[in-house]
Scaffold this motif. Sequence first.
Motif, PDB file in Angstrom:
ATOM      1  N   GLY A 110       7.558 -19.676 -51.908  1.00 58.10           N
ATOM      2  CA  GLY A 110       8.763 -18.864 -51.772  1.00 58.10           C
ATOM      3  C   GLY A 110       9.773 -19.160 -52.861  1.00 58.10           C
ATOM      4  N   PRO A 111      10.741 -18.275 -53.064  1.00 59.56           N
ATOM      5  CA  PRO A 111      11.729 -18.472 -54.123  1.00 59.56           C
ATOM      6  C   PRO A 111      12.667 -19.639 -53.837  1.00 59.56           C
TER       7      PRO A 111
ATOM      8  N   ILE B 136      16.976 -18.196 -59.911  1.00 57.57           N
ATOM      9  CA  ILE B 136      15.920 -18.571 -58.955  1.00 57.57           C
ATOM     10  C   ILE B 136      14.616 -18.828 -59.706  1.00 57.57           C
ATOM     11  N   VAL B 137      13.742 -19.587 -59.072  1.00 59.30           N
ATOM     12  CA  VAL B 137      12.393 -19.777 -59.593  1.00 59.30           C
ATOM     13  C   VAL B 137      11.401 -19.258 -58.564  1.00 59.30           C
TER      14      VAL B 137
ATOM     15  N   SER C 172      11.248 -12.082 -54.154  1.00 61.06           N
ATOM     16  CA  SER C 172      10.822 -12.653 -55.444  1.00 61.06           C
ATOM     17  C   SER C 172       9.642 -13.586 -55.198  1.00 61.06           C
ATOM     18  N   LEU C 173       8.497 -12.969 -54.976  1.00 59.93           N
ATOM     19  CA  LEU C 173       7.302 -13.685 -54.550  1.00 59.93           C
ATOM     20  C   LEU C 173       6.140 -13.417 -55.493  1.00 59.93           C
ATOM     21  N   PRO C 174       5.257 -14.393 -55.687  1.00 57.10           N
ATOM     22  CA  PRO C 174       4.070 -14.162 -56.520  1.00 57.10           C
ATOM     23  C   PRO C 174       3.290 -12.955 -56.008  1.00 57.10           C
ATOM     24  N   GLY C 175       2.895 -12.106 -56.940  1.00 62.09           N
ATOM     25  CA  GLY C 175       2.137 -10.916 -56.583  1.00 62.09           C
ATOM     26  C   GLY C 175       2.975  -9.664 -56.499  1.00 62.09           C
ATOM     27  N   ASN C 176       4.271  -9.802 -56.202  1.00 62.56           N
ATOM     28  CA  ASN C 176       5.167  -8.648 -56.238  1.00 62.56           C
ATOM     29  C   ASN C 176       5.545  -8.345 -57.676  1.00 62.56           C
ATOM     30  N   ARG C 177       5.792  -7.109 -57.969  1.00 61.35           N
ATOM     31  CA  ARG C 177       6.292  -6.746 -59.293  1.00 61.35           C
ATOM     32  C   ARG C 177       7.813  -6.937 -59.358  1.00 61.35           C
TER      33      ARG C 177
ATOM     34  N   MET D 172       8.058 -18.447 -62.876  1.00 59.90           N
ATOM     35  CA  MET D 172       8.939 -17.453 -63.486  1.00 59.90           C
ATOM     36  C   MET D 172      10.370 -17.713 -63.009  1.00 59.90           C
ATOM     37  N   VAL D 173      11.298 -17.875 -63.940  1.00 62.34           N
ATOM     38  CA  VAL D 173      12.695 -18.142 -63.601  1.00 62.34           C
ATOM     39  C   VAL D 173      13.527 -16.912 -63.954  1.00 62.34           C
TER      40      VAL D 173
END
Length: 254
Positions: free
Chosen positions: A247-248, A241-242, A143-148, A202-203
């Motif tokens: 990282g998440p 998670i956020v 759950s990382l920025p840039g992943n869908r 994003m949560v």
Amino acid sequence: MIELKTKHEVEGLRAAGSIVAQTFLEIESMIKPGVVLREVDKVAEKFILKHGAETLYKGIRQMPYQRPFPGVICASVNQEICHGMPDNRELKEGDIVGIDIGLRYKGWCGDACRTFEIGQVKPEVHQLVETARQALQKGIDVSLPGNRIGMIGATIQEFAESKGYSVVREYGGHGIGRNLWEDPFVPHIGPASRGAVMREGMVLNIEPMINIGEPDTRILKDQWTVETADGTLSAQFEHTIVVTNNGPQILSLP
């Protein structure tokens, strides 16, 4: 519309998630052979209200035709996947039970689920529970920025199926904030290429439901309880998670 949360809003969600986690700590010692599910529900309700929060599940409807949900917690036993009733059933040695807790605290929602082993369970049952626990962590890790969003489900599906299990398809995770269910829907299967791109703030609630048998489901006459169509066991774990640039972070911890 996916709402990104500010750091201040994330702290509100963390406070709600903490009470959820503390509620699990309050009830876990009583979840053993001989306990009646309704008694667990009563203890959870008392603890939630004592800490200034309000329950989310009691009286809720997902569809207009449904009767209001009767419990503060969901209690899904053995072949039940989710939305099980905290009724007069007594837990027995060798059972598993998924306990799902939702609440609102100072306007923000908290939501998490754990599957408990009742007494001594068979090795194959323990392995199912551990696989579900690990599948959740695998989903959190990507759950990382840039992943869908689809990367979460694809990772969970690949892991669970590599262990010989199936993943429930009809039910998934969700965004969360001032409302329990917000965009986006979080599938627990691939492909990795689908869904919105994850961004900081994003949560999400990730809550894989892992079956020993086939992934197919059915709803019981009570209009709520979802169980495996083939009667095999199912286990579930869930965290809020956020997504952050570092990282998440899990928000549903004590």
